[in-house]
Design a protein around this motif. Sequence first.
Motif, mmCIF file in Angstrom:
data_model
loop_
_atom_site.group_PDB
_atom_site.id
_atom_site.type_symbol
_atom_site.label_atom_id
_atom_site.label_comp_id
_atom_site.label_asym_id
_atom_site.label_seq_id
_atom_site.Cartn_x
_atom_site.Cartn_y
_atom_site.Cartn_z
ATOM 1 N N TYR A 195 0.831 -1.203 0.000
ATOM 2 C CA TYR A 195 0.000 0.000 0.000
ATOM 3 C C TYR A 195 0.870 1.260 0.000
ATOM 4 C CZ TYR A 195 -3.785 3.163 1.434
ATOM 5 O OH TYR A 195 -4.697 4.177 1.498
ATOM 6 N N THR A 196 1.930 1.252 0.787
ATOM 7 C CA THR A 196 2.816 2.423 0.861
ATOM 8 C C THR A 196 3.537 2.658 -0.457
ATOM 9 O OG1 THR A 196 3.150 2.127 3.243
ATOM 10 C CG2 THR A 196 4.808 3.404 2.051
ATOM 11 N N ASN A 197 4.093 1.605 -1.050
ATOM 12 C CA ASN A 197 4.792 1.749 -2.329
ATOM 13 C C ASN A 197 3.862 2.264 -3.415
ATOM 14 O OD1 ASN A 197 7.783 0.446 -2.667
ATOM 15 N ND2 ASN A 197 6.720 -0.460 -0.928
ATOM 16 N N TYR A 198 2.641 1.770 -3.432
ATOM 17 C CA TYR A 198 1.686 2.200 -4.456
ATOM 18 C C TYR A 198 1.336 3.677 -4.300
ATOM 19 C CZ TYR A 198 -2.730 2.673 -6.972
ATOM 20 O OH TYR A 198 -3.732 3.107 -7.803
ATOM 21 N N HIS A 199 1.024 4.093 -3.078
ATOM 22 C CA HIS A 199 0.576 5.468 -2.869
ATOM 23 C C HIS A 199 1.732 6.471 -2.919
ATOM 24 C CE1 HIS A 199 -3.735 5.133 -2.039
ATOM 25 N NE2 HIS A 199 -3.451 3.899 -1.649
ATOM 26 N N GLU A 200 2.947 6.032 -2.666
ATOM 27 C CA GLU A 200 4.089 6.922 -2.872
ATOM 28 C C GLU A 200 4.228 7.271 -4.351
ATOM 29 O OE1 GLU A 200 7.155 5.793 0.795
ATOM 30 O OE2 GLU A 200 7.459 4.967 -1.203
ATOM 31 N N LYS A 201 4.000 6.296 -5.215
ATOM 32 C CA LYS A 201 4.135 6.533 -6.649
ATOM 33 C C LYS A 201 2.928 7.268 -7.231
ATOM 34 C CE LYS A 201 7.111 2.561 -7.641
ATOM 35 N NZ LYS A 201 7.265 1.293 -8.412
ATOM 36 N N MET A 202 1.748 7.032 -6.648
ATOM 37 C CA MET A 202 0.521 7.591 -7.219
ATOM 38 C C MET A 202 0.165 8.958 -6.648
ATOM 39 S SD MET A 202 -0.237 5.398 -9.436
ATOM 40 C CE MET A 202 -1.812 6.055 -9.955
ATOM 41 N N LEU A 203 0.984 9.507 -5.769
ATOM 42 C CA LEU A 203 0.704 10.835 -5.231
ATOM 43 C C LEU A 203 0.694 11.870 -6.351
ATOM 44 C CD1 LEU A 203 0.262 12.589 -2.711
ATOM 45 C CD2 LEU A 203 2.738 12.892 -2.597
ATOM 46 N N GLY A 204 -0.367 12.669 -6.411
ATOM 47 C CA GLY A 204 -0.501 13.660 -7.473
ATOM 48 C C GLY A 204 -1.191 13.141 -8.714
ATOM 49 N N ASP A 205 -1.675 11.889 -8.660
ATOM 50 C CA ASP A 205 -2.357 11.315 -9.812
ATOM 51 C C ASP A 205 -3.666 12.052 -10.088
ATOM 52 O OD1 ASP A 205 -2.992 9.491 -11.865
ATOM 53 O OD2 ASP A 205 -4.234 8.335 -10.473
ATOM 54 N N GLU A 206 -3.909 12.396 -11.344
ATOM 55 C CA GLU A 206 -5.117 13.127 -11.736
ATOM 56 C C GLU A 206 -6.276 12.146 -11.874
ATOM 57 O OE1 GLU A 206 -5.368 16.291 -11.846
ATOM 58 O OE2 GLU A 206 -3.248 16.807 -11.636
ATOM 59 N N ASN A 207 -6.899 11.851 -10.749
ATOM 60 C CA ASN A 207 -8.042 10.940 -10.743
ATOM 61 C C ASN A 207 -9.229 11.631 -10.082
ATOM 62 O OD1 ASN A 207 -9.867 8.869 -10.623
ATOM 63 N ND2 ASN A 207 -8.511 7.423 -9.572
ATOM 64 N N PRO A 208 -10.249 11.996 -10.845
ATOM 65 C CA PRO A 208 -11.387 12.727 -10.270
ATOM 66 C C PRO A 208 -12.104 11.960 -9.155
ATOM 67 C CG PRO A 208 -11.419 12.815 -12.675
ATOM 68 C CD PRO A 208 -10.368 11.826 -12.293
ATOM 69 N N ASP A 209 -11.998 10.632 -9.158
ATOM 70 C CA ASP A 209 -12.669 9.842 -8.128
ATOM 71 C C ASP A 209 -12.082 10.100 -6.743
ATOM 72 O OD1 ASP A 209 -14.245 8.751 -10.098
ATOM 73 O OD2 ASP A 209 -12.948 7.002 -10.390
ATOM 74 N N LYS A 210 -10.854 10.605 -6.695
ATOM 75 C CA LYS A 210 -10.212 10.872 -5.410
ATOM 76 C C LYS A 210 -10.573 12.249 -4.843
ATOM 77 C CE LYS A 210 -6.139 8.018 -6.451
ATOM 78 N NZ LYS A 210 -4.640 8.023 -6.557
ATOM 79 N N TYR A 211 -11.156 13.091 -5.669
ATOM 80 C CA TYR A 211 -11.461 14.454 -5.222
ATOM 81 C C TYR A 211 -12.728 14.458 -4.362
ATOM 82 C CZ TYR A 211 -8.167 15.822 -8.885
ATOM 83 O OH TYR A 211 -7.055 15.965 -9.663
ATOM 84 N N LYS A 212 -12.607 14.969 -3.171
ATOM 85 C CA LYS A 212 -13.745 15.113 -2.260
ATOM 86 C C LYS A 212 -13.650 16.501 -1.609
ATOM 87 C CE LYS A 212 -14.114 10.169 -1.280
ATOM 88 N NZ LYS A 212 -14.105 9.123 -0.225
ATOM 89 N N ILE A 213 -14.001 17.524 -2.392
ATOM 90 C CA ILE A 213 -13.873 18.905 -1.928
ATOM 91 C C ILE A 213 -14.971 19.212 -0.909
ATOM 92 C CG2 ILE A 213 -13.840 21.312 -2.648
ATOM 93 C CD1 ILE A 213 -12.930 20.369 -5.398
ATOM 94 N N PRO A 214 -14.619 19.708 0.268
ATOM 95 C CA PRO A 214 -15.633 20.050 1.278
ATOM 96 C C PRO A 214 -16.568 21.146 0.771
ATOM 97 C CG PRO A 214 -13.438 19.962 2.253
ATOM 98 C CD PRO A 214 -13.249 19.895 0.773
#
Length: 350
Positions: A89-108
């Motif tokens: 999980y750590t290796n994956y998210h270290e590489k994917m930081l900054g990935d342009e994926n709208p599904d991850k956006y949760k603007i308050p």
Amino acid sequence: MKKLIFFILLVFLFGTIVVQANPLVQTDETNSTNTEQSAQTEELTDTEQTATPTDNEAESKGGGIVWMQLIFGGSYLLGVFILFPLVVYTNYHEKMLGDENPDKYKIPEDLSENERNDRAEQVLQGIEDKLTPFTDDEGNEMVTITSGAQAKYVRNGLNYIHTRLCPTDPLLKARTKEFLGVYKDRTTREYTGSNWILGCAIGILVFMGFMDISMLLEPFTFIHLIGIAFYYLSSRTAKYALEKRMDNFKSRKLGIIGGVMAALFAGFSIKEYVSVNGGPWQRDYESEGTSTLMLIVVIIMAAFFIGFLVAFFGVLNFVINYSTSFVNPLKKPEDWYQAKFNEQRVAVVS
């Protein structure tokens, strides 16, 4: 037919039972001699005193086997079922930081555009204050990551900005991109583990397949394969940690296991000579052959021992390479912001 590999495992698994059952085999002859005279009491007392060290020695051996069982079994349980998913999980998210994926956006929805920009600036300033300053070759003042705690802080801060705030200010976007570049560069990981450990661990599977190909279908094979993958991933050292290791040890690898195995193999180069009745010295091929066979047995035993400890070494490498920088899958970005910046507000008020 009972295969050698399972025999080795059974020795560790059931060694305690065998050792603890040993004292039960001994018969108590005291009951059969109750009719003898009281003059034999001293002899029985001496016998009991003599047997006491033996019992203690058996208990100590049994305790040693129990500890080995805990190390082998505990390493596989902790490494394979808990730490391995965390490392992946750590290796994956270290590489994917900054990935342009709208599904991850949760603007308050309760934050306006200006409030999101202000909060992003606050987080970026916190990141800059957290990092280590240095002067580059051109005399410019810069900041960089030099520890796992800093890398974790930067990752959580940038992830919060990227998935929750989405600032619109061009300057904030540029600063975010700049810090993202620093994070990507400093968290680049390189394998620094021992090839000896990987080789011994893989050698166990090769040996199992050589003995009986059906043994590779056993559950242990799957667990052992995950243990090997866990060791490899946990041995991936981040760039900032690798630089520290080079400064402290002048080497990318500690090389402890490699040094031990190299010392064992160096034994093959030893030559033995003998002089009969003061005559000329001649090669003693018989003694060399005996020593070589003993050395081969020792190397095989050491290889098996190291191979079965692959998960244990993986746990040690996790502590060294990931203990302060792993990504917590249970902590949401907004929880991180509340924990970090509410602490700052409390400190300012107090």
